[in-house]
Design a protein around this motif. Structure first.
Motif, PDB file in Angstrom:
ATOM      1  N   ASP A  62      90.838   0.479-108.963  1.00 41.11           N
ATOM      2  CA  ASP A  62      91.481   1.134-110.100  1.00 41.11           C
ATOM      3  C   ASP A  62      91.825   0.123-111.187  1.00 41.11           C
ATOM      4  O   ASP A  62      92.326  -0.970-110.919  1.00 41.11           O
ATOM      5  CB  ASP A  62      92.757   1.849-109.655  1.00 41.11           C
ATOM      6  N   GLY A  74      84.973   2.109-111.977  1.00 37.28           N
ATOM      7  CA  GLY A  74      86.113   2.530-111.192  1.00 37.28           C
ATOM      8  C   GLY A  74      85.736   3.523-110.118  1.00 37.28           C
ATOM      9  O   GLY A  74      86.469   3.695-109.143  1.00 37.28           O
ATOM     10  N   ALA A  76      94.677   3.557-115.637  1.00 40.43           N
ATOM     11  CA  ALA A  76      95.745   4.262-114.937  1.00 40.43           C
ATOM     12  C   ALA A  76      96.915   4.587-115.862  1.00 40.43           C
ATOM     13  O   ALA A  76      97.853   5.269-115.449  1.00 40.43           O
ATOM     14  CB  ALA A  76      96.231   3.425-113.760  1.00 40.43           C
ATOM     15  N   PRO A 113      97.521   2.851-106.530  1.00 41.03           N
ATOM     16  CA  PRO A 113      96.178   2.429-106.949  1.00 41.03           C
ATOM     17  C   PRO A 113      95.331   1.969-105.769  1.00 41.03           C
ATOM     18  O   PRO A 113      95.852   1.455-104.782  1.00 41.03           O
ATOM     19  CB  PRO A 113      96.457   1.272-107.904  1.00 41.03           C
TER      20      PRO A 113
END
Length: 320
Positions: free
Chosen positions: A280, A220, A285, A276
């Motif tokens: 992501d 990420g 998240a 996002p």
């Protein structure tokens, strides 16, 4: 600058020896020869050698382990104990005169890592490697670097090897940060780059990861580092990287498409937080399986497509 005109030989070792180590040494010690060595304490410390004056074989992105030393042997073994063909990774086993009898007063650990009888006694290193057709041995990282995230098995060493293909990346480490559904991949790189080049290089590295690896194996974030946290034995402290990322962490600059803006709006109806970016992860998240099912249903309705839960789980990033 300090010089060492009388130094004749330098022996370098570690999981990864930097490719330009020999060249950098020559600026300090013009007469010295540098050799990279690999092995394990259980097999008399060093069992392979590679002269740094030799060109790195085509396809190798790091200094190879090289060839077994005299009176030492190496096997690359699959899960069934069979030798693997050239190019096929397996566990590195060390044999020869340097292999220990076992661990002192620990029969269980000895049985786990040693097998056979002298002179055919072998030590199972727990490292991954492969033989090339020319007999050169490559080190590919630890076997226990395999992790499982959102149902996918991921080789951290494969992520690191992909990052190391870039000529400006000196070293790379991939770790898992977080626990459970919020766990995600994070990569750290040490680069030969000026400060103004860093963002462009990070973007290039992320592009390379996306065309090489499946979406679920893409970190990420990639963070540049100048120094590494080390264990008492001098190796990179992966646990510390996983628990406490350095302040130099830099997000990957990535523009998202108009289509991704629409999906991001649906995403934010289900998961609180900032908009996002393309890399992501829905789960990191704050999403979960139930919310993921709802997102899939909304995407299918919004775009009149048939998206399956399996497809969503294969790459639960915005760009995926």
């Amino acid at each position: 600058q300090v010089t060492l005109p009388d130094l004749r030989i330098a022996l370098l070792s570690g999981d990864w020896v930097e490719p330009d180590s020999g060249e950098r040494l020559r600026t300090l010690a013009p007469s010295a020869q540098a050799f990279a060595l690999g092995g394990a304490t259980e097999a008399a410390i060093w069992s392979t050698i590679w002269p740094m004056s030799s060109p790195i074989p085509e396809g190798c992105h790091t200094v190879p382990y090289g060839f077994p030393l005299r009176n030492q042997r190496f096997r690359v073994v699959d899960a069934l104990g069979n030798d693997t063909p050239d190019w096929v990774p397996g566990e590195l086993w060390i044999g020869g005169l340097g292999v220990a009898r076992g661990y002192c007063a620990d029969a269980r650990l000895t049985a786990l890592h040693f097998n056979g009888d002298y002179p055919w006694r072998w030590y199972r290193t727990g490292d991954r490697g492969r033989y090339r057709p020319d007999g050169v041995l490559e080190f590919l990282g630890r076997i226990d670097s395999q992790v499982k995230l959102q149902g996918h098995r991921i080789e951290l060493g494969e992520i690191e090897a992909t990052l190391l293909r870039h000529p400006q990346v000196r070293h790379a480490v991939a770790v898992v940060q977080g626990d459970g559904a919020t766990a995600g991949l994070h990569a750290f790189v040490q680069m030969d780059a000026a400060e103004e080049e860093i963002n462009a290089l990070l973007s290039a590295l992320h592009h390379e990861l996306r065309i090489t690896l499946p979406g679920y194996a893409i970190p990420g974030a990639i963070s540049p580092v100048t120094t590494w946290p080390l264990t008492p034995s001098g190796k990179i402290d992966r646990r510390q990287l996983a628990l406490s990322p350095p302040h130099s962490t830099s997000p990957l600059p990535e523009k998202i498409s108009e289509l991704q803006h629409v999906v991001a709006a649906l995403w934010q109806q289900l998961v609180e937080g900032p908009p996002p970016s393309g890399t992501d992860s829905f789960f990191r998240a704050g999403g979960n399986s139930l919310l993921g099912t709802k997102l899939v249903a909304q995407v299918c309705e919004r775009f009149s497509i048939n998206l399956t839960i399996k497809e969503f789980f294969s790459d639960a990033t915005l760009s995926g």
